[in-house]
Design a protein around this motif. Structure first.
Motif, PDB file in Angstrom:
ATOM      1  N   LYS A 136       3.342  -2.397   6.598  1.00 23.30           N
ATOM      2  CA  LYS A 136       3.231  -1.933   5.213  1.00 23.30           C
ATOM      3  C   LYS A 136       1.815  -1.466   4.911  1.00 23.30           C
ATOM      4  CE  LYS A 136       4.438  -5.992   3.634  1.00 23.30           C
ATOM      5  NZ  LYS A 136       4.643  -6.721   4.895  1.00 23.30           N
ATOM      6  N   SER A 137       0.858  -2.321   5.271  1.00 23.58           N
ATOM      7  CA  SER A 137      -0.532  -1.956   5.003  1.00 23.58           C
ATOM      8  C   SER A 137      -0.917  -0.719   5.792  1.00 23.58           C
ATOM      9  CB  SER A 137      -1.457  -3.102   5.375  1.00 23.58           C
ATOM     10  OG  SER A 137      -1.130  -4.245   4.643  1.00 23.58           O
ATOM     11  N   THR A 138      -0.376  -0.604   6.972  1.00 23.44           N
ATOM     12  CA  THR A 138      -0.677   0.567   7.788  1.00 23.44           C
ATOM     13  C   THR A 138      -0.262   1.835   7.055  1.00 23.44           C
ATOM     14  OG1 THR A 138      -0.244  -0.813   9.709  1.00 23.44           O
ATOM     15  CG2 THR A 138      -0.322   1.551  10.070  1.00 23.44           C
ATOM     16  N   LEU A 172      -1.491  -0.147  -4.153  1.00 24.97           N
ATOM     17  CA  LEU A 172      -1.754  -1.570  -4.345  1.00 24.97           C
ATOM     18  C   LEU A 172      -1.220  -2.327  -3.141  1.00 24.97           C
ATOM     19  CD1 LEU A 172      -0.411  -1.736  -8.015  1.00 24.97           C
ATOM     20  CD2 LEU A 172      -2.777  -1.421  -7.320  1.00 24.97           C
ATOM     21  N   ASP A 173      -2.106  -2.967  -2.415  1.00 27.21           N
ATOM     22  CA  ASP A 173      -1.676  -3.720  -1.233  1.00 27.21           C
ATOM     23  C   ASP A 173      -1.709  -5.208  -1.540  1.00 27.21           C
ATOM     24  OD1 ASP A 173      -1.053  -4.737   1.187  1.00 27.21           O
ATOM     25  OD2 ASP A 173      -2.539  -3.592   2.322  1.00 27.21           O
ATOM     26  N   GLU A 174      -0.567  -5.737  -1.865  1.00 27.05           N
ATOM     27  CA  GLU A 174      -0.435  -7.141  -2.246  1.00 27.05           C
ATOM     28  C   GLU A 174      -1.545  -7.565  -3.198  1.00 27.05           C
ATOM     29  OE1 GLU A 174       0.304  -9.841   0.979  1.00 27.05           O
ATOM     30  OE2 GLU A 174       0.930  -8.173   2.231  1.00 27.05           O
ATOM     31  N   PRO A 175      -1.658  -6.880  -4.321  1.00 24.51           N
ATOM     32  CA  PRO A 175      -2.819  -7.144  -5.181  1.00 24.51           C
ATOM     33  C   PRO A 175      -2.818  -8.556  -5.756  1.00 24.51           C
ATOM     34  CG  PRO A 175      -1.243  -5.756  -6.316  1.00 24.51           C
ATOM     35  CD  PRO A 175      -0.749  -5.898  -4.919  1.00 24.51           C
TER      36      PRO A 175
HETATM   37 MG   LIG Z   1      -0.813  -6.052   4.861  1.00 23.96          MG
END
Ligand SMILES: [Mg+2]
Ligand SMILES: Nc1ncnc2c1ncn2[C@@H]1O[C@H](COP(=O)(O)OP(=O)(O)OP(=O)(O)O)[C@@H](O)[C@H]1O
Lengths: 323, 542, 296
Positions: free
Chosen positions: C50-52, C164-167
């Motif tokens: 996901k972050s990628t 937003l990455d797991e904010p």
């Molecule tokens: Mg991640």
């Protein structure tokens, strides 16, 4: 549990289950492809046939259910309430039909036939996935027997290209047979599938549009009331199709739903009767319905529906539904 | 005082001692504010009292062990002697200060000072005379006492040695006769051998007995009563004082700058007179030259500084100044280069071999190299504009800035540059990727990237590096000064070593403490700086 | 500009070399199209990529193949038009919250006067509820407050897209709910197209218009997209009380559960793939069930 295809098939029809499909019609175009003629009808289970009103039944493009499917190059669905209004329906509905589907078969832009199937009560579903403005597939029309929450979620579900069975079929333009859904990882929408035990899914590309199928028909088959007693998806070797009339088909999947077990044979060569069927379908290039009287079928089987599936100008697959 | 203000003061204090690195006093402060007294008491005992006791124990051990080790430069000094050396050095410095002021005094101040010093001198001299006579008396007494004590011992010694000699002669005749007997086969050779052995043993024993008495005599002679030593010290001290006062008088009278200036001015006036009186062109010219020369001399004398002898505090100042210059040079080179290294792998790759090869080089080698190189830059250091400029500066002018200082500073710089450089590069290259991402997302320019992100984020490591640099620099400097005879603490130590007087050893140890304590404070200052730039509170390792 | 295809992610693939130098596709053929102003959540198991995807969209991570188009422009490197908020607030610790936000504002509103910029900065800090803590340093603020600053900094850029990455990943559940509402309020007002990565199924349903479920890696891709039909602005209690809330929830959970099984099956085949010489990776459409162990 692994069994050889022939072994399972030989016991398949010993105690046949009621199927979701209650009757099958095959319509094929006439010589100049101006009309579709009903060439064969078969019923399964308790449904009995009506006496045909006319000797020859045919429809023009756009007329009737088959004609509509032809014109729209898409699967047409008639739901329970509207089934009675179907004009030339030729079965007497002892058991109410819950829906009727008309599946057109095209070779490029050319109509090769329409398969009409009537569905009864039970568990199972037919979904037509079409592309929306964001290149995602959404269900545009559907019929569900049972499966309420599954139906609900599906309404909000979208598959991008390549995702899920519809996305895969759409991306590849080839049919896709997915078995053992309960355990399979490829069947994404497992939610809502607990009570009904959908065991197999058959994804068929319908029509062509800019190199991709215009839509995808997804038939979901339950263990309780399978779509057909035996479903086979044959893959044809392309080179053989091109130079000789006789396709050397390769079996890529066989689903047997009776008894809830599924057997798999991959890459095995067809038996004699299978070859005959495939050869017939190949040479006709049309949907073909043969009964046990007309051809050699496994003992106990009543009839077999073969649907040729083309990609571009090549026959790539043959779907056999045996009842 | 309300609850919160006390708390404010308390936590302010706690923070201050924490930041300044004296965290050991934390429980003391807490105890003063009445926080968990038993816990604080335990902490105080554990972390404050115990270390103090330990240090005191070490001192005691030192006091006991030191006098037992005799060296060429006398006994190893005890803490008391080192303390005395410290006091002496401080006094020396004070006297230099006094003389310096005296030298510069003029007019009424001078008159007053003369009066004051003369009066003191008279008193001191009288005191000195008195003490000297006292000392003479004591010396006489002591001498008499010692002679009295030694006389019986000497007598005993003489008796013993005479007796020993006699017995020895007897044994020898016996041996001779035995030898004859053996030669004429009348006696057994074994007897002769035994006799010789016995003789040797007896001679040895006799000698040992003599030695014992001799040692006793020496003991008495070398350990005059304390009174004598005290009297000597007192007399010396007063004589010293008197000497100093008379020196001061010199500087107030004949050696005084204002007097010399007046003298020179008088000469000029006389020359002016001559100029007026002169009738021949040659005489006029000569007189005019004299006037101009006189003026110049007066001016030069007016600018003259008192020629201080280098006292320890002067050396400390000079060392601090040198290390500061060297450190600044190191920082000015290391920080930009380090940043470039951290930012660019190519630069890093280029510099890595240089850093790796030069980092381990001994400061001595650098010192020699710089001595040669810097020497070549200043062929005539006395009149070089750089040094005349420095000499004219108010605060540092008196430090005697010369090429020796320059190359010492260069040595410090080159040895101190590496830790700062490496740490800066590390700080820059190990900058948090998240922070770099912020810069990338905002598309910051190189400039703001540098000043808003890279430098602030690497500052803690930069300062950690600078701190190590300063420590290295300080160590290197002392060695460099000792070796190059550039004025400073190192030279002080070296001079004391060469000098070899009875106080030298104590002075060296005193200098050792001075170097250590200054090093400690420099480190503390750097820690403070490091803490003040560390943004996450407590990144610094103490 | 086609607002229906405001953000177009087509056949996005990211491969990293494994220790043996072979490229392993972490994400493969990822397709997703976002409408303008839409909030799309991405859920999936940890490590699925996901972050990628998000960092590639932010331009912080180069793509291996495929294409990324935001507002008709191909993504080439990071830029203030795609503001990112990560799980850790990533504030610059040597700057106050005001300075942190100002750093971005100075870049974006470089034409504005100093006073204007200051006002903008104060405005955004106050809408995230930090009017009182403008001049605090990050170390003086709680994790939630720091994350608020991060959000203000991102929104103040007036980005085309918010990533937003797991904010809220590191926040306790109360703070998390608070911040969810803060963000929703801002998004409802500013209509920023948003991609939100989360592990929290409820958060995904509450916050987003669509939930994109990712299959497990390697070769992770979009498994299914679920439309969340609740109207905006949303009220938490209404959403939770909605008759079908639990259907959506169960759908997401069952997807994740399914992926869990898939992961277990994959680990074996994947490690085999790593260790063996390059062999064809067979899709497990017709995988045999594992043999029952014979009685011990
Ligand atoms: Mg991640
Ligand atoms: N630089 C890299 N080199 C090699 N592999 C990497 C690299 N970065 C990420 N990966 C791999 O890519 C996969 C996806 O990572 P990613 O961080 O995108 O996961 P994620 O879905 O965000 O997980 P999480 O929910 O835990 O944040 C992981 O399996 C990780 O091992």
């Amino acid at each position: 549990m692994i069994m050889s295809p022939s072994e399972t098939i030989s016991t398949l029809f010993d105690s046949p289950k009621e199927t979701l499909v209650r009757y099958v019609e095959v319509w094929t175009p006439n010589e100049d492809a101006t009309r579709l003629t009903l060439v064969a009808t078969q019923v399964t289970g308790p449904i009995t046939r009506k006496k045909p009103k006319h000797k020859v039944v045919s429809v023009a493009k756009g007329a009737g259910l088959a004609g509509t499917a032809w014109q729209q190059k898409a699967v047409s669905i008639v739901h329970r309430d509207d089934v009675g209004q179907l004009d030339r329906i030729n079965v007497r509905s002892d058991h109410d039909l819950t829906a009727v589907l008309a599946i057109p078969v095209f070779f490029q832009q050319e109509i090769r036939g329409v398969v009409v199937i009537g569905l009864g009560d039970g568990f199972g579903a037919a979904e037509i996935w079409t592309r929306d403005d964001r290149d995602e597939l959404a269900v545009s029309a559907s019929h569900y027997a049972g499966l309420e929450s599954f139906e609900f979620i599906t309404r909000y579900t979208r598959f991008p290209k390549g995702a899920g069975v519809p996305g895969r079929v759409w991306q590849s333009g080839l049919p896709y047979l997915l078995q053992k859904l309960g355990h399979s990882d490829s069947f994404i929408r497992s939610f809502g599938n607990d009570e009904a035990e959908i065991g197999a899914a058959i994804g068929l590309p319908i029509g062509h549009e800019r190199g991709f199928p215009a839509s995808v028909l997804l038939l979901l088959s339950s263990t309780a009331t399978p779509i057909a007693s035996l479903t086979e998806l044959w893959e044809c070797e392309q080179s053989a199709v091109v130079d000789a009339g006789m396709p050397v088909a390769r079996l890529i999947g066989v689903t047997r739903i009776a008894g809830g077990s599924v057997s798999v044979g991959s890459g095995s060569s067809p038996e004699a009767w299978q070859s005959e069927l495939l050869q017939k379908t190949e040479s006709a290039g049309q949907p073909l319905l043969v009964t046990a009287e007309e051809a050699e079928l496994p003992t106990g089987a009543k009839f077999n529906l073969s649907i040729p599936l083309f990609k571009n100008d090549v026959l790539r697959n043959v779907l056999n539904l045996m009842f | 005082m309300s609850e919160s203000t006390t708390d404010k003061i308390k936590y302010g204090l706690l923070k201050t001692i924490d930041i300044s690195g004296f965290k050991v006093f934390d429980p003391v402060v807490r105890l003063l504010f009445g926080e968990e007294p038993t816990k604080q008491a335990v902490d105080i005992v554990k972390y404050l009292v115990t270390p103090i006791v330990f240090v005191l124990l070490c001192m005691a051990l030192w006091t006991v062990i030191a006098p037992r080790h005799k060296t060429k430069s006398g006994e190893v000094p005890t803490p008391t002697e080192v303390w005395a050396a410290a006091v002496v050095n401080d006094t020396l410095n004070e006297r230099e200060d006094e003389k310096e002021t005296d030298f510069a005094l003029s007019g009424e101040g001078r008159e007053d000072a003369i009066m004051e010093v003369s009066a003191a001198l008279i008193i001191k001299e009288a005191e000195s005379v008195e003490l000297k006579s006292d000392l003479l008396q004591i010396e006489k007494d002591v001498k008499a006492e010692i002679t009295g004590k030694i006389a019986p011992l000497q007598e005993a010694y003489d008796r013993l040695s005479q007796k020993n000699r006699m017995i020895k002669a007897e044994r020898e005749t016996n041996i001779h006769s035995l030898a004859e007997g053996v030669a004429s086969k009348k006696a057994a050779s074994a007897d002769l051998l035994q006799a010789i052995r016995d003789d040797k043993a007896a001679t040895e024993a006799g000698r040992d007995a003599e030695k014992l008495i001799k040692e006793e005599i020496n003991e008495v002679r070398n350990n005059p009563p304390k009174a004598l030593k005290n009297a000597q010290l007192a007399s010396n001290a007063v004589a010293n004082e008197a000497g100093h006062l008379s020196k001061r008088l010199d500087y107030l009278k004949t050696g005084n700058r204002s007097l010399k200036v007046t003298e020179a001015e008088d000469k000029t006036v006389a020359a002016l007179q001559k100029l007026e009186d002169a009738s021949t062109p040659a005489a006029v010219l000569a007189a005019a030259k004299l006037v101009v020369g006189g003026e110049e001399t007066a001016e030069r004398i007016a600018e003259q500084r008192y020629p201080r002898t280098a006292t320890i505090w002067f050396q400390v100042k000079r060392s601090l100044f040198t290390v500061f210059i060297g450190f600044i040079m190191a920082a000015v080179i290391a920080i930009p280069v380090g940043i470039m290294c951290g930012l660019n792998k190519v630069v890093m790759a280029c510099l890595t071999p240089i850093i790796s090869i030069f980092k381990p080089v001994s400061p001595v080698v650098w010192l020699l190299i710089f001595q040669i190189v810097v020497g070549a830059f200043f062929p005539d250091p006395e009149n070089h504009p750089l040094f005349t400029f420095f000499a004219s500066l108010p605060l540092v002018g008196g430090l005697g800035i010369n090429p020796a200082l320059v190359f010492s500073a260069c040595t410090v710089a080159i040895c101190a540059v590496w830790p700062a450089l490496v740490n800066t590069a590390l700080g820059v290259s190990s900058i948090d990727q998240d922070h770099m991402n912020v810069a990338r997302v905002l598309r910051l320019s190189l400039w703001s990237r540098l000043f808003k992100i890279i430098i602030p984020s690497s500052l803690p490591l930069v300062f950690a590096g600078l701190r190590i640099s300063l420590g290295v620099g300080w160590m290197v400097l002392i060695a460099a000064e000792a070796l190059s005879s550039s004025d400073g603490l190192g030279k002080f130590v070296w001079d004391e070593y060469q000098n070899g007087s009875s106080h030298s050893f104590a002075n060296i140890i005193f200098a050792c403490f001075v170097v250590g304590i200054i090093g400690f404070f420099l480190d503390r200052i750097m820690i403070l700086l490091q803490r003040s730039v560390s943004f996450d509170d407590g990144a610094a390792v103490v | 500009m086609n607002e229906n295809r405001y953000v177009e992610i087509a056949n996005l693939t990211k491969a990293y070399p494994n220790p043996f130098g072979q490229d392993i596709a972490v994400v493969k053929d990822f397709n997703l199209i976002l409408r303008k102003g839409e909030i799309v959540s991405v859920i999936g198991h940890s490590g699925c990529g996901k972050s990628t995807v998000l960092t590639m969209l932010a331009g912080l991570n180069p793509i291996t193949s495929g294409s990324l188009i935001v507002d008709g422009r191909e993504v080439a490197g990071p830029g203030p038009d795609r503001a990112v908020v990560f799980q850790s607030p990533c504030l610059l610790p040597w700057m106050t919250s005001f300075e942190n936000v100002m750093l971005g504002i100075n870049q974006v509103y470089s034409h504005g006067t100093k006073v204007e910029r200051k006002q903008i900065c104060e405005y955004y800090l106050s809408i995230v509820g930090l009017a009182d803590s403008m001049h605090k340093y990050p170390r003086e603020m709680s994790g939630g407050m720091q994350q608020r600053v991060g959000i203000a900094r991102a929104i103040a850029l007036k980005p085309r897209m918010l990533l937003l990455d797991e904010p809220f990943g590191r926040l306790d559940s109360l703070t998390r709910m608070d911040l969810q509402d803060v963000i929703l309020e801002i998004l409802d007002r500013e209509r920023v197209t948003t991609m939100l990565i989360t592990h929290d199924v409820d958060e995904a349903i509450y916050m987003s218009d669509r939930v994109c479920m990712m299959t497990n890696g390697p070769e992770a891709t979009v498994g299914q997209v679920l439309k969340i039909p609740f109207a905006r602005p949303r009220v938490r209690s209404e959403v939770l009380d909605h008759a079908h809330y639990y259907d959506f929830r169960a759908c997401l959970l069952s997807f994740l559960q399914k992926q869990e099984h898939r992961k277990a099956a994959h680990v074996a085949s994947f490690s085999k793939k790593l260790l063996d010489a390059p062999v064809e990776f067979v899709e497990d459409t017709v995988k045999e069930p594992a043999k029952e162990p014979v009685g011990v």
